[in-house]
Design a protein around this motif. Structure first.
Motif, short mmCIF file in Angstrom:
data_model
loop_
_atom_site.label_atom_id
_atom_site.label_comp_id
_atom_site.label_asym_id
_atom_site.label_seq_id
_atom_site.Cartn_x
_atom_site.Cartn_y
_atom_site.Cartn_z
N THR A 1 -18.05 22.47 -9.77
CA THR A 1 -17.95 23.28 -10.78
C THR A 1 -16.69 23.10 -11.68
O THR A 1 -15.89 22.50 -11.44
N ALA A 2 -16.96 23.52 -12.77
CA ALA A 2 -15.93 23.46 -14.05
C ALA A 2 -15.90 24.87 -14.59
O ALA A 2 -17.03 25.24 -15.17
N LEU B 1 -12.35 23.67 -2.62
CA LEU B 1 -10.92 22.98 -3.39
C LEU B 1 -11.12 23.45 -4.72
O LEU B 1 -12.09 23.01 -5.49
N GLU B 2 -9.99 23.68 -5.37
CA GLU B 2 -10.03 23.98 -6.93
C GLU B 2 -8.66 23.28 -7.33
O GLU B 2 -7.50 23.30 -6.78
N LYS B 3 -8.87 22.74 -8.49
CA LYS B 3 -7.61 22.13 -9.36
C LYS B 3 -7.57 22.41 -10.81
O LYS B 3 -8.65 22.25 -11.53
N GLU B 4 -6.57 22.82 -11.30
CA GLU B 4 -6.55 22.98 -12.92
C GLU B 4 -5.99 21.80 -13.76
O GLU B 4 -4.95 21.07 -13.06
N ILE B 5 -6.71 21.15 -14.48
CA ILE B 5 -6.18 20.09 -15.28
C ILE B 5 -6.16 20.43 -16.72
O ILE B 5 -7.08 21.24 -17.20
N ILE C 1 -9.12 22.89 -18.01
CA ILE C 1 -10.43 22.69 -17.18
C ILE C 1 -9.84 23.20 -15.65
O ILE C 1 -8.85 22.67 -15.32
N LYS C 2 -10.47 24.21 -15.09
CA LYS C 2 -10.28 24.27 -13.51
C LYS C 2 -11.60 23.82 -12.92
O LYS C 2 -12.71 24.20 -13.09
N VAL C 3 -11.41 22.89 -12.05
CA VAL C 3 -12.60 22.07 -11.43
C VAL C 3 -12.53 22.53 -10.01
O VAL C 3 -11.46 23.04 -9.33
N GLY C 4 -13.70 22.40 -9.26
CA GLY C 4 -13.90 23.03 -8.07
C GLY C 4 -15.03 22.25 -7.15
O GLY C 4 -15.96 21.88 -7.84
N ILE C 5 -14.95 22.20 -5.99
CA ILE C 5 -15.92 21.59 -5.16
C ILE C 5 -15.58 22.07 -3.67
O ILE C 5 -14.67 21.78 -3.11
N GLU C 6 -16.76 22.69 -2.86
CA GLU C 6 -16.39 23.09 -1.54
C GLU C 6 -15.19 24.05 -1.27
O GLU C 6 -14.56 23.64 -0.33
#
Length: 162
Positions: A67-68, A82-86, A75-80
């Motif tokens: 996801t994004a 877990l999230e990270k902002e880049i 962009i805030k991305v994630g999968i399962e």
């Protein structure tokens, strides 16, 4: 006389329908699926374009479930879980789609008619593109001039606004 009036009325109606200025691109409060080709790869996304951001979920491809959420800041991305902002990167598929969508936030674009649908030739920091739309302003496809990125849109849904 009636035939002449009917003919003139038909001509006036046809001329007024051909104006590209009457078409407003729908770029907010819309969701759709997009089949994307980029650098020899393919993915399908579910795209939910809101008022101030866009949410994307990979529904088919090498990163299924990824996801994004993109806004003007990054962009805030994630999968399962877990999230990270880049920060926004020009090469991200999500940034390209958001950049083209944001292109229509201003009023400085002119659509051209190709005999049924409409298209816009434009340019963003990602390069020159052609965006094809229905007469109602809904997306059909997006192709960048360099051939490294193209999108076919389907399952388009307009959202009710309050």
């Amino acid at each position: 006389m009636k035939k002449i009036i009917c003919a003139l009325l038909s001509l006036v109606l046809l001329c007024s329908c051909s104006s590209a200025g009457n078409v407003k691109v729908v770029n907010r409060n819309i969701s759709y699926k997009a089949h994307i080709f980029y650098f020899g790869k393919e993915i399908d996304l579910f795209c939910n374009i809101k008022e101030n951001c866009a949410e994307y979920t990979v529904i088919n491809g090498m990163a299924d479930g990824f996801t994004a959420i993109v806004d003007g800041d990054g962009i805030k991305v994630g999968i399962e879980g877990l999230e990270k902002e880049i920060e926004t990167e020009d090469s991200a598929v999500f940034s390209v789609l958001y950049g083209v969508t944001s292109f229509f936030d201003g009023q400085n674009y002119k659509l051209n008619n190709d005999g049924g649908n409409f298209f816009l030739d434009g340019e963003t920091s990602f390069g020159k593109f052609r965006y094809s739309l229905t007469p109602a302003g809904l997306p059909i496809s997006l192709e960048f001039e360099n051939g490294n990125f193209s999108v076919k849109f389907y399952d388009i849904t307009l959202k009710k606004t309050k």
